[in-house]
Design an enzyme around this catalytic site. Structure first.
Site, mmCIF file in Angstrom:
data_model
loop_
_atom_site.group_PDB
_atom_site.id
_atom_site.type_symbol
_atom_site.label_atom_id
_atom_site.label_comp_id
_atom_site.label_asym_id
_atom_site.label_seq_id
_atom_site.Cartn_x
_atom_site.Cartn_y
_atom_site.Cartn_z
ATOM 1 N N PRO A 10 0.796 -1.229 0.000
ATOM 2 C CG PRO A 10 -0.151 -1.131 2.116
ATOM 3 C CD PRO A 10 0.517 -2.075 1.168
ATOM 4 N NE ARG A 18 4.097 6.639 1.609
ATOM 5 C CZ ARG A 18 4.326 5.404 1.988
ATOM 6 N NH1 ARG A 18 4.772 4.504 1.127
ATOM 7 N NH2 ARG A 18 4.119 5.050 3.226
ATOM 8 C CG ASN A 75 8.467 -1.870 0.138
ATOM 9 O OD1 ASN A 75 7.993 -2.079 1.255
ATOM 10 N ND2 ASN A 75 8.950 -0.682 -0.210
ATOM 11 N NE ARG A 108 9.931 6.287 8.424
ATOM 12 C CZ ARG A 108 9.001 6.055 7.484
ATOM 13 N NH1 ARG A 108 9.200 5.091 6.592
ATOM 14 N NH2 ARG A 108 7.902 6.771 7.440
HETATM 15 C C1 DQA Z 1 8.308 1.106 3.697
HETATM 16 C C2 DQA Z 1 8.375 1.318 5.211
HETATM 17 C C3 DQA Z 1 7.041 1.044 5.863
HETATM 18 O O1 DQA Z 1 7.121 1.239 7.264
HETATM 19 C C4 DQA Z 1 5.988 1.997 5.307
HETATM 20 O O2 DQA Z 1 4.715 1.692 5.857
HETATM 21 C C5 DQA Z 1 5.951 2.015 3.832
HETATM 22 C C6 DQA Z 1 7.190 1.929 3.072
HETATM 23 C C7 DQA Z 1 9.610 1.508 2.979
HETATM 24 O O3 DQA Z 1 9.761 1.128 1.823
HETATM 25 O O4 DQA Z 1 10.448 2.187 3.557
HETATM 26 O O5 DQA Z 1 4.890 2.210 3.236
HETATM 27 O O6 DQA Z 1 8.086 -0.266 3.440
#
Ligand code: DQA
Length: 148
Positions: A10, A18, A75, A108
């Site tokens: 998502p 984004r 991912n 994060r």
């Molecule tokens: C992500 C990291 C995730 O925590 C986040 O919800 C994403 C992208 C990344 O590619 O850094 O949507 O998977």
């Protein structure tokens, strides 16, 4: 022809717009084109799918053996931190996979530190930006070339 399945979860369709400070300014389309070209250069077919829906990703994983997929690059995005269902789908097909994160999830929020995938992945690429997909593709290609 051997196949790699590139799956994105998502909001990855929002790359480019984004939070560019975190995710960079490349679009998903550009990343997918680069991965397809990387596969084409060595005669490997790369199928790309992004979905905001968990069940769509699960169904693609379930259908992967019939589609002759030999390696998955995924991912899972936010599903990384929530989805037992996608984890179970990957376990059910026994196709090796690399987990990619564009950002360094460990630097994060704490809810991003746990992944439902990392312990069953062949490897995890975190925090290297969109180049992470390139490295994951290299790994997938090397694995396929070793087996064939
Ligand atoms: C992500 C990291 C995730 O925590 C986040 O919800 C994403 C992208 C990344 O590619 O850094 O949507 O998977």
């Amino acid at each position: 022809m051997a196949k790699i399945l590139l799956l994105n979860g998502p909001n990855i369709n929002m790359l480019g717009k984004r939070e560019p400070g975190i995710y960079g300014d490349l679009t998903l389309e550009t990343i997918e084109q680069q991965c397809i070209a990387q596969g084409e250069a060595v005669g490997i077919d790369v199928t790309c799918l992004q979905s905001n829906a968990e069940f769509v990703l699960i169904e693609a994983i379930q259908q992967a053996p019939e589609a002759d997929v030999e390696y998955i690059v995924i991912n899972p995005a936010a599903f990384t931190h929530t989805s037992v269902a996608i984890r179970d789908a990957l376990l059910s097909v026994s196709i090796p996979f690399v987990e990619v994160h564009i950002s360094n999830v460990h630097a994060r929020e704490t809810f991003r530190h746990h992944s439902y995938f990392s312990d069953i992945a062949s490897g995890v690429i975190v925090g290297l930006g969109p180049a992470g997909y390139h490295y994951a593709m290299q790994t997938a290609i090397a694995h396929i070339q070793k087996d064939n």
